[in-house]
Design a protein around this motif. Structure first.
Motif, PDB file in Angstrom:
ATOM      1  N   PHE A   8       0.806  -1.230   0.000  1.00  0.00           N
ATOM      2  CA  PHE A   8       0.000   0.000   0.000  1.00  0.00           C
ATOM      3  C   PHE A   8       0.837   1.276   0.000  1.00  0.00           C
ATOM      4  O   PHE A   8       0.299   2.366  -0.162  1.00  0.00           O
ATOM      5  N   ALA A   9       2.141   1.182   0.190  1.00  0.00           N
ATOM      6  CA  ALA A   9       2.945   2.379   0.465  1.00  0.00           C
ATOM      7  C   ALA A   9       3.332   3.124  -0.800  1.00  0.00           C
ATOM      8  O   ALA A   9       4.510   3.354  -1.073  1.00  0.00           O
ATOM      9  N   SER A  10       2.351   3.516  -1.585  1.00  0.00           N
ATOM     10  CA  SER A  10       2.591   4.322  -2.778  1.00  0.00           C
ATOM     11  C   SER A  10       1.495   5.369  -2.899  1.00  0.00           C
ATOM     12  O   SER A  10       0.358   5.045  -3.247  1.00  0.00           O
ATOM     13  N   PRO A  11       1.810   6.644  -2.620  1.00  0.00           N
ATOM     14  CA  PRO A  11       0.771   7.681  -2.690  1.00  0.00           C
ATOM     15  C   PRO A  11       0.219   7.903  -4.087  1.00  0.00           C
ATOM     16  O   PRO A  11      -0.831   8.515  -4.253  1.00  0.00           O
ATOM     17  N   ASN A  12       0.914   7.398  -5.114  1.00  0.00           N
ATOM     18  CA  ASN A  12       0.410   7.536  -6.483  1.00  0.00           C
ATOM     19  C   ASN A  12      -0.608   6.467  -6.847  1.00  0.00           C
ATOM     20  O   ASN A  12      -1.247   6.539  -7.888  1.00  0.00           O
ATOM     21  N   GLN A  20      -4.164  24.858 -10.999  1.00  0.00           N
ATOM     22  CA  GLN A  20      -2.748  24.630 -10.712  1.00  0.00           C
ATOM     23  C   GLN A  20      -2.599  23.395  -9.830  1.00  0.00           C
ATOM     24  O   GLN A  20      -3.521  23.009  -9.130  1.00  0.00           O
ATOM     25  N   ARG A  21      -1.393  22.782  -9.856  1.00  0.00           N
ATOM     26  CA  ARG A  21      -1.244  21.472  -9.239  1.00  0.00           C
ATOM     27  C   ARG A  21      -0.005  21.391  -8.363  1.00  0.00           C
ATOM     28  O   ARG A  21       0.979  22.074  -8.592  1.00  0.00           O
ATOM     29  N   ARG A  22      -0.083  20.494  -7.336  1.00  0.00           N
ATOM     30  CA  ARG A  22       1.066  20.241  -6.469  1.00  0.00           C
ATOM     31  C   ARG A  22       0.990  18.820  -5.941  1.00  0.00           C
ATOM     32  O   ARG A  22      -0.070  18.201  -5.936  1.00  0.00           O
ATOM     33  N   LEU A  23       2.121  18.303  -5.431  1.00  0.00           N
ATOM     34  CA  LEU A  23       2.167  16.996  -4.794  1.00  0.00           C
ATOM     35  C   LEU A  23       2.544  17.205  -3.344  1.00  0.00           C
ATOM     36  O   LEU A  23       3.663  17.609  -3.032  1.00  0.00           O
ATOM     37  N   ALA A  24       1.595  16.947  -2.439  1.00  0.00           N
ATOM     38  CA  ALA A  24       1.776  17.289  -1.035  1.00  0.00           C
ATOM     39  C   ALA A  24       2.945  16.559  -0.405  1.00  0.00           C
ATOM     40  O   ALA A  24       3.654  17.109   0.441  1.00  0.00           O
ATOM     41  N   LYS A  25       3.173  15.289  -0.788  1.00  0.00           N
ATOM     42  CA  LYS A  25       4.248  14.524  -0.149  1.00  0.00           C
ATOM     43  C   LYS A  25       5.598  15.194  -0.369  1.00  0.00           C
ATOM     44  O   LYS A  25       6.378  15.382   0.565  1.00  0.00           O
TER      45      LYS A  25
END
Length: 414
Positions: free
Chosen positions: A154-158, A303-308
């Motif tokens: 499960f350890a994949s935020p994507n 607009q976009r961002r990746l929180a991690k």
């Protein structure tokens, strides 16, 4: 040259000392210092993995040898949980480990509907059929994992099903020591029950509206009901914190509390684990609340961002105790309390100014949080607003979607 030749050995000796430290925060900061000194990102990875273990160790979870599917179905075969999104006005970042664990946090935020409805939902249903089905209605995809390893990975935020899988493991549906090649069908047959878990948000991924953490709370709450596991509000917030560490996104506590509890509220915590958050709703008059609602606008920017990635960069600077970061964190906590005072004083103009001040601090925290599009948007809005900021952390513009919180000027507001 001699020092450089011996540097790897010196770094390993320092790491050995950190592993023996009694102070739980020393290894977190120490590994980050080793990353800075060596320019080796693996030490940064160790800093954040150590932090994740600390959070998980202080959160009760259902890591039983026997699957939670063994629990009797009882009278309630399933449950659905609906939740609001949240907008953060001030203090975001102070709720994020390790900062909140060391200094405590202070956040002012509000639960909001989108288009007149609660946008985030999760449903969990026990089935007689021997399968586990995971549905993500945002992308209109349903999967049926065949083996335990499909869920334990499960350890994949994507992964669009990362939260689903981590929640199943956390709730003990798939115990962590289950052999990866165990078939889901055989496990379900053993306990006479399968499970369907479905989610929907209707909000663009990475919107800055706290969607991921709130959805995690809704999933855990729905699963808890379907599996007959009792939980309290405080425990649920801690569980979300733990699940987000499991999927490596990190994150704090303000999102889940902001979306699962209604209204505008100041959230504060004291240092330590587990975090205990005090919720102070704002007792606004009906007339002022209507004026506030009329002048508050949420604008979708695309607009976009990746929180991690953003979280690791910002909290890495805090771990290193960069003076600019220490100053900024203290300032945004102060601004959250000042915003609360402005609302209680029914001063919308001051509230708007404080929003803009907060946006200024976010740009100091992460200079990359703006771009020409956002700057042009701000210039176009400036004649008509008292103030505003990007929703969420406000960083990494150009990577998942952001929204702008805009505080209008009343008669000039259109």
């Amino acid at each position: 040259l001699a020092w450089r030749a011996g540097a790897p050995q010196r770094i390993r000796l320092a790491a050995d000392c950190l592993e023996e430290a009694i102070d739980p925060w020393l290894p977190v900061r120490g590994y980050r210092a080793l990353e800075v000194a060596s320019q080796d990102p693996r030490w940064g990875d160790r800093a954040f993995s150590t932090l994740a273990r600390l959070v998980r160790a202080h959160t009760p979870h259902n890591g039983h040898v026997e699957s939670a599917l063994a629990n009797p179905v009882g009278g309630q075969r399933g449950a659905e949980v609906r939740a609001a999104a949240r907008i953060d006005f001030g203090g975001g970042w102070t709720d994020t480990p390790p900062y909140c664990l060391e200094r405590g946090g202070a956040v002012l935020n509000a639960a909001i509907e989108i288009n007149g409805a609660l946008p985030i939902s999760a449903s969990a249903t026990r089935t007689i059929e021997p399968y586990i089905a995971l549905a993500n209605r945002d992308i209109d995809v349903t999967i049926r994992p065949q083996y335990a390893g499909d869920i334990l990975n499960f350890a994949s935020p994507n992964d669009p099903f990362a939260l689903h899988k981590a929640a199943l493991v956390f709730r003990g549906v798939i115990p962590t020591d289950t052999p990866a090649d165990t078939s889901i069908e055989s496990l379900c047959r053993r306990y006479g029950s399968g499970l369907q878990l479905a989610t929907a948000t209707g909000i663009p991924r990475g919107s800055g509206l706290g969607t991921s953490s709130i959805l995690a709370g809704a999933i855990l709450k729905a699963l808890g009901s379907a599996l007959g596991q009792a939980t309290t509000a405080d425990l649920l917030y801690d569980e979300v914190l733990c699940v987000e560490q499991m999927i490596t996104t990190g994150g704090g506590w303000q999102d889940q509390i902001g979306g699962l509890l209604p209204g505008i509220k100041l959230l504060t915590s004291t240092p330590g684990l587990p975090q205990r958050v005090k919720v102070a709703p704002l007792p606004l008059s009906g007339a002022f609340r209507r004026a506030f609602d009329e002048r508050l606008a949420l604008i979708y920017t695309g607009q976009r961002r990746l929180a991690k990635d953003l979280l690791r960069r910002i909290m890495g600077r805090w771990m290193a105790r960069e003076p600019e970061m220490v100053s900024c964190m203290e300032e945004i906590a102060r601004l959250a309390r000042a915003m609360r005072a402005a609302l209680l004083g029914e001063d919308l103009a001051l509230f708007g100014q404080l929003l803009t001040a907060h946006w200024g601090v976010l740009k100091r925290i992460d200079p990359g949080c703006t771009n020409p599009f956002i700057d042009d948007l701000w210039a176009a809005l400036a004649p008509f607003i008292s103030g505003g900021k990007l929703a969420g952390a406000g960083g990494g513009v150009g990577r998942p979607e952001e929204h702008v919180i805009r505080q209008g000027r009343g008669e000039h507001d259109d």
